[in-house]
Design a protein around this motif. Structure first.
Motif, mmCIF file in Angstrom:
data_model
loop_
_atom_site.group_PDB
_atom_site.id
_atom_site.type_symbol
_atom_site.label_atom_id
_atom_site.label_comp_id
_atom_site.label_asym_id
_atom_site.label_seq_id
_atom_site.Cartn_x
_atom_site.Cartn_y
_atom_site.Cartn_z
ATOM 1 N N ASN A 167 40.119 45.661 35.394
ATOM 2 C CA ASN A 167 40.297 46.205 36.565
ATOM 3 C C ASN A 167 40.400 45.257 37.481
ATOM 4 O O ASN A 167 40.962 45.179 38.652
ATOM 5 N N MET A 168 39.494 44.204 37.220
ATOM 6 C CA MET A 168 39.183 43.049 38.491
ATOM 7 C C MET A 168 40.600 42.062 38.362
ATOM 8 O O MET A 168 40.994 41.867 39.433
ATOM 9 N N MET A 169 41.218 42.058 37.185
ATOM 10 C CA MET A 169 42.437 41.395 37.091
ATOM 11 C C MET A 169 43.710 42.107 37.926
ATOM 12 O O MET A 169 44.389 41.462 38.470
ATOM 13 N N GLU A 170 43.584 43.288 37.824
ATOM 14 C CA GLU A 170 44.552 44.073 38.751
ATOM 15 C C GLU A 170 44.199 43.696 40.303
ATOM 16 O O GLU A 170 45.179 44.011 41.120
ATOM 17 N N LEU A 171 43.159 43.385 40.605
ATOM 18 C CA LEU A 171 42.738 43.104 42.283
ATOM 19 C C LEU A 171 42.778 41.837 42.470
ATOM 20 O O LEU A 171 42.550 41.465 43.789
ATOM 21 N N VAL A 172 43.183 40.821 41.581
ATOM 22 C CA VAL A 172 43.232 39.585 41.928
ATOM 23 C C VAL A 172 44.083 39.340 42.990
ATOM 24 O O VAL A 172 44.067 38.574 44.017
ATOM 25 N N SER A 173 45.472 39.871 43.156
ATOM 26 C CA SER A 173 46.328 39.330 44.145
ATOM 27 C C SER A 173 46.142 40.334 45.408
ATOM 28 O O SER A 173 46.691 40.246 46.329
ATOM 29 N N ASP A 174 45.086 41.078 45.609
ATOM 30 C CA ASP A 174 44.976 41.990 46.812
ATOM 31 C C ASP A 174 43.738 41.054 47.647
ATOM 32 O O ASP A 174 42.646 40.834 47.281
ATOM 33 N N ASP A 175 44.097 40.908 48.954
ATOM 34 C CA ASP A 175 43.466 40.176 49.712
ATOM 35 C C ASP A 175 42.231 40.977 50.208
ATOM 36 O O ASP A 175 41.174 40.560 50.781
ATOM 37 N N ASN A 176 42.011 42.284 50.149
ATOM 38 C CA ASN A 176 40.997 43.000 50.478
ATOM 39 C C ASN A 176 39.687 42.809 49.452
ATOM 40 O O ASN A 176 38.536 43.171 49.709
#
Length: 661
Positions: A612-621
């Motif tokens: 799940n952390m990898m899914e958030l890598v490209s999210d600037d938030n």
């Protein structure tokens, strides 16, 4: 800008597949459209040549072969400009469907190259089948090799940062396609709650729960074995059963401490059969929840004390010569049960329960194959006792329902035989055939009917025939076993015999029956206990409603619980539901709590948190979610692998193999 003189695009509004179909020229006129009969006759006259070309063998009245033009790339039999078929070499590359960005596609990161590296995909020799069928035991050098490979990946990631756009997320263009207003279409509708993107919903998610205490088992040094012969067990049997019934009601209403206190205060010396049995069951459940070696061994000692009490009160077993004679004559075991009094029958039932629980605790806490084989014989002994007691009930009821046998005893027999048969029915067919040779039976239909008969449930009837006034003490446990099969096991493995309508009836009945859980709001209100709130969430999950499932799980997390491990059970399902909703931040929070607090499978929780952390890598938030942090979590997995009965868990081995891909 469209030329006003140009003909309208007749293919607009058609699917990509329909646009590839041959059509008549725009000047053909309405009257030139061939009839369906002409089209059928034309297709029957097509011929495939040796060079792969397709030509009509003869003209068909009403079908103009010479006026056909394809919309896109021609097929190997489409006539060219002069009516002759095109060569096959000119048509080697077939037309592709139009790639459209949507929520479920990742076309921006897809490569059409045939030289793409497929090492990340598990081949049949690397997949789960190898983990299940071969030896899952991981040697120390293997774990070290995997850890070194992960370290090299980490170093490579730190030295060569990923390029912009190389992520698991859709590109910015893909995200724009999810927002109607961003495309510049003035006719697009305004953003609605349903159009909130995963990143927006993730940023608004904050997992909250009541701060519950640890479910620690009473220390074995504080437990002392009592003397069951110093009190009148037969005279106190009915009173003890009523106390256990009250304790069970409190436990299922999420009031665990009160349940424990009732049992401990009324049996401080551990002399009462059923009070000691209830205390041992709670301690065993707490040991399995904490998964701590000290708690498991303490629960094991308490269970051994209960087994000793039941063994003292049960009818003396037959001698070796009597057992050998029983191989010749039939019905000897049932005759022995008939000769028992009420107390001895209950002691026989409790003895079977305790040695079965003791075997489970020993397998989990032991960690070697020798202990597994030893406890397998104890489980076979418990199964044999249940089978004899079931035969006794069938013999007593052959001429009608025998009212002389109390419902508390009946419910215990039905629970034991139904649960053991249901568990055996979940084994593979080859293993089950071998088990049947040794006297085990695993008929799933009979097992479900047996468990339903404890509460008087029938298919299609929303209410049971037994009420709280005439039911057995183990009837609620039978209902929970049925809910576990229909709502939990059925979603984990493919099984037959599931019935959601029956599960819904059982769930509705029990949610109304146990409405005593207190929430932590300023104005506490009564709601259902955590167990049936959890089953309600599983019902919503099976109906493909993860949002409603998380609402039920959040209600359970808000309860004033005394066992934090019950919250862990809800957090796991909540995290899985968040993943279905692509709410990666909510799922990450759930799995972070689990990997820090729970001992069940920290390798699984760590792997899920990293994913799940990898899914958030490209999210600037979420600036704290980086590739380096995800790799740090993956590096911990080799050290977190557990072993039960000397073997590593297949799911953890599978995650370890995926972590290095």
């Amino acid at each position: 800008m469209v030329d006003a003189a140009s003909p309208p695009d007749s293919s607009r509004g058609l699917s990509p597949r329909d646009r590839d179909l041959p059509t008549l020229p725009s000047d053909a006129g309405v009257g030139s459209i061939p009839s369906p009969g002409a089209i059928t006759a034309a297709v029957s006259q097509l011929k495939i040549g040796q060079n792969g070309t397709v030509t009509p063998t003869k003209d068909v009245p009403g079908f103009p072969f010479d006026r056909l033009t394809p919309n896109h790339a021609r097929s190997p039999g489409t006539p060219g400009a002069n009516g002759s078929p095109l060569p096959t070499s000119a048509l080697d590359t077939p037309a592709r469907m139009l790639k459209v960005q949507n929520l479920y596609s990742q076309w921006a990161d897809y490569s059409d190259s045939e030289e793409e590296d497929d090492d990340g995909f598990a081949t049949p020799s690397e997949g789960l089948s190898e983990v299940e069928e071969e030896d899952e035991d991981l040697e120390e050098d293997t774990v070290s090799a995997i850890a070194s490979k992960l370290e090299s990946k980490k170093d490579k990631l730190q030295t060569t940062p990923p390029a912009v756009g190389d992520s698991l997320h859709p590109s910015s263009a893909a995200n724009d396609s999810l927002h109607p207003n961003s495309a510049g279409d003035i006719n697009a509708p305004l953003l609605s709650p349903a159009s909130i993107t995963p990143s927006m919903s993730s940023s608004m998610t904050r997992v909250s729960r009541f701060k519950a205490g640890e479910a620690k088992v009473d220390h074995a040094a504080q437990f002392k074995r009592g003397d069951p012969l110093v009190i009148d067990q037969a005279g106190l049997l009915a009173k003890d059963l009523d106390l256990c019934r009250t304790a069970l009601t409190l436990f299922l209403s999420s009031r665990m401490r009160e349940s424990e206190e009732i049992l401990a205060q009324n049996d401080p010396d551990n002399n009462h059969l059923y009070l000691q049995n209830g205390h041992g069951l709670i301690q065993s459940l707490k040991g399995l929840m904490t998964f701590d070696s000290i708690d498991l061994n303490s629960a094991l000692e308490i269970t051994k004390g209960t087994a000793n009490t039941a063994h003292v009160l049960r009818r003396p077993t037959e001698s070796v010569f009597s057992k050998l004679g029983g191989l010749v004559r039939s019905g000897g075991a049932v005759a022995r049960v008939k000769a028992m009094n009420v107390l001895e029958r209950h002691a026989e039932l409790v003895y079977a329960e305790t040695i079965l629980i003791k075997a489970i605790l020993s397998i989990v806490a032991g960690g070697d194959w020798l202990g597994l084989i030893k406890e397998a014989f104890n489980m076979r002994t418990a199964h044999g006792i249940y089978r004899v007691l079931q035969q006794y009930l069938e013999e007593a009821d052959k001429n009608g329902y025998d009212d002389d046998i109390d419902m508390d005893f009946r419910s215990g027999v039905l629970l034991g035989t139904g649960t053991s048969s249901l568990m055996l029915s979940l084994l593979p067919a080859r293993v089950l055939k071998i088990a049947e040779v040794f006297g085990y039976a695993g008929d799933r239909t009979v097992a479900l009917d047996t468990l339903m008969s404890a509460g008087g449930w029938t298919e299609g009837n929303p209410l049971p025939s037994f009420t709280e006034d005439n039911e057995g003490i183990r009837r609620p446990v039978c209902d929970m076993i049925l809910l576990t099969f229909h709502l939990v096991i059925s979603s984990v493995m493919p099984v037959s015999g599931t019935n959601l309508e029956t599960a819904r009836n059982i769930l509705d009945y029990n949610m109304k029956r146990y409405p005593n859980g207190k929430q932590r709001n300023f104005c506490p209100r009564l709601t259902s206990g955590i167990f049936f709130l959890y089953f309600q969430a599983r019902m919503f999950s099976n109906e493909c409603e993860p949002e409603r499932a998380n609402e039920s799980l959040q209600t359970a997390l808000d309860l004033e619980l005394e066992y934090v491990q019950l919250q862990h059970m809800c957090l796991w399902d909540s995290g899985c539901n968040y993943m279905q909703l692509t709410n990666w931040e909510g799922a990450r929070q759930c799995f972070d709590i689990l990997r820090e607090e729970s001992n069940w499978s920290r390798a699984t929780y760590t792997y899920a948190a990293a994913v799940n952390m990898m899914e958030l890598v490209s999210d600037d938030n979420f600036v704290e979610s980086t590739s380096e942090a995800a790799v740090e979590l993956l590096l911990q997995i080799p050290k977190l692998i557990k072993k039960i009965a000397g073997k590593s868990l297949p799911i953890e081995v599978s995650q370890l193999l995926q972590a290095i891909c």
